[in-house]
Design an enzyme around this catalytic site. Structure first.
Site, PDB file in Angstrom:
ATOM      1  N   GLU A   1       0.838  -1.211   0.000  1.00  6.68           N
ATOM      2  CA  GLU A   1       0.000   0.000   0.000  1.00  6.68           C
ATOM      3  C   GLU A   1       0.870   1.257   0.000  1.00  6.68           C
ATOM      4  OE1 GLU A   1      -1.294   1.859   3.424  1.00  6.68           O
ATOM      5  OE2 GLU A   1      -0.847   0.212   4.792  1.00  6.68           O
TER       6      GLU A   1
ATOM      7  N   LYS B   1      -3.660  -1.841  14.404  1.00  7.00           N
ATOM      8  CA  LYS B   1      -2.860  -0.830  15.088  1.00  7.00           C
ATOM      9  C   LYS B   1      -3.269  -0.707  16.544  1.00  7.00           C
ATOM     10  CE  LYS B   1      -3.825   1.441  11.706  1.00  7.00           C
ATOM     11  NZ  LYS B   1      -4.303   2.514  10.846  1.00  7.00           N
TER      12      LYS B   1
END
Ligand code: PSU
Ligand code: MN
Length: 304
Positions: free
Chosen positions: A24, A159
């Protein structure tokens, strides 16, 4: 499809059944500062090559869905930083119609990878359910995309700035398998483990490739999430990170930051508070994920 542009090297690899790993670009433009972002992006590609696979960094370049970025495009993404739009699924039509460039999130990258027919993707951490989502409704489009696109996303867990148990609940609802690579507990990005179990543990790239094949042979939509713990020597103590996250969250609240600015703000703040240690950890875990993703891509290509 005219908007989809596949770099010749990647196209050739796909035709010859050479493993390809997608990467990405939001992590380049919004996830890390210059020049570490550029160095990391280039090194990640090198690691994938060392493993015998072909890297394909995805971004929107001049209104095209670019599968495989060259050094000039990586430079544009790295230098562009926050000035470049962060592109999720919803943003793609706008950029394409205007001929603009932007950095793709896990959601947009997965979508484009699936359009190109590439089933393996390496990243750092996925987006998920944010803490306080019960009032803000902030749930990353990454989760929706995992339920839709046929891509295995290799990450170091969600995350740590997120609400991990809620993220796991949503993934379950959406039918997304969460594989722990050599672990029974969901890794928490900067630390090797959280208090929450993964769906299933698998210990080899071959087993992961077999699961992907089984899922898609059944005609099931959507991807799988492969959670790969950060290497021991780079992992940060959980309590320390949690403190930094708490401080970053309260500053974010007082500044009134919301929407897609949330993740980049929190990552930058945690970096500042940890004196750069979180950035080092972030880079190390991305390399680790790229290596595993290349091995999965290789195992998967051998199954076909
Ligand atoms: N993990 C990182 N750095 C990042 C991101 C994830 O270590 O920059 C990015 C990814 O592109 C992910 C996005 O898809 O953050 C999630 O943003 P949001 O929460 O706005 O969906
Ligand atoms: Mn969000």
């Amino acid at each position: 499809m005219k908007a989809l542009v596949i770099r010749p090297e990647v196209k050739k690899a796909l035709q010859e059944n050479i493993p390809v790993v997608v990467l990405e670009s939001t992590i380049i433009a919004h996830g890390m500062p210059y020049p570490q972002n550029k160095e990391t992006a280039l090194r990640v590609e090198e690691i994938i090559r060392e493993e015998g696979a072909v890297p394909a960094t995805i971004a929107v370049i001049g209104g095209r869905l670019q599968v495989g970025c060259g050094p000039e495009e990586i430079e544009l993404l790295a230098r562009g930083g926050e000035k470049l739009p962060k592109v999720s699924r919803r943003d793609i039509p706008y950029l394409v119609s205007k001929g603009l460039s932007g950095a793709t999130t896990v959601a947009a990258t997965s979508l484009i990878a699936a359009l190109a027919g590439i089933p393996v993707f390496a990243t750092g951490g996925i987006g998920g359910v944010h803490r306080g989502a019960e009032t803000t409704f902030d749930v990353s489009a990454d989760l929706e995309e995992l339920a839709t696109s046929k891509v295995a996303v290799v990450c170091a867990g969600a995350k740590a700035i997120l609400d991990l148990p809620k993220t796991l609940e949503v993934l379950e609802t959406k039918g997304v398998e969460v594989i722990g690579y050599r672990t029974d507990l969901l890794p928490a990005f900067y630390s090797r483990e959280s208090d929450y179990p993964v769906n299933h543990r698998l210990d080899t790239p071959e087993e992961i490739a077999a699961l992907m094949k089984a899922k898609w042979n059944l005609g099931l939509e959507g991807g799988v999430l492969v959670a790969n713990p950060i290497p021991e020597e780079h992992s940060l103590p959980k309590e320390k990170i949690e403190k930094a996250i708490q401080a970053a969250l309260s500053e974010m609240e007082s500044l009134g930051i919301s929407g897609n600015k949330t993740t980049p703000f929190l990552l930058a703040k945690v970096k500042e508070i940890t004196g750069g240690r979180s950035l080092e950890a972030n880079i190390a875990l991305v390399y680790n994920n790229a290596r595993l993703a290349a091995r999965i891509a290789k195992a998967y290509s051998e199954l076909k």
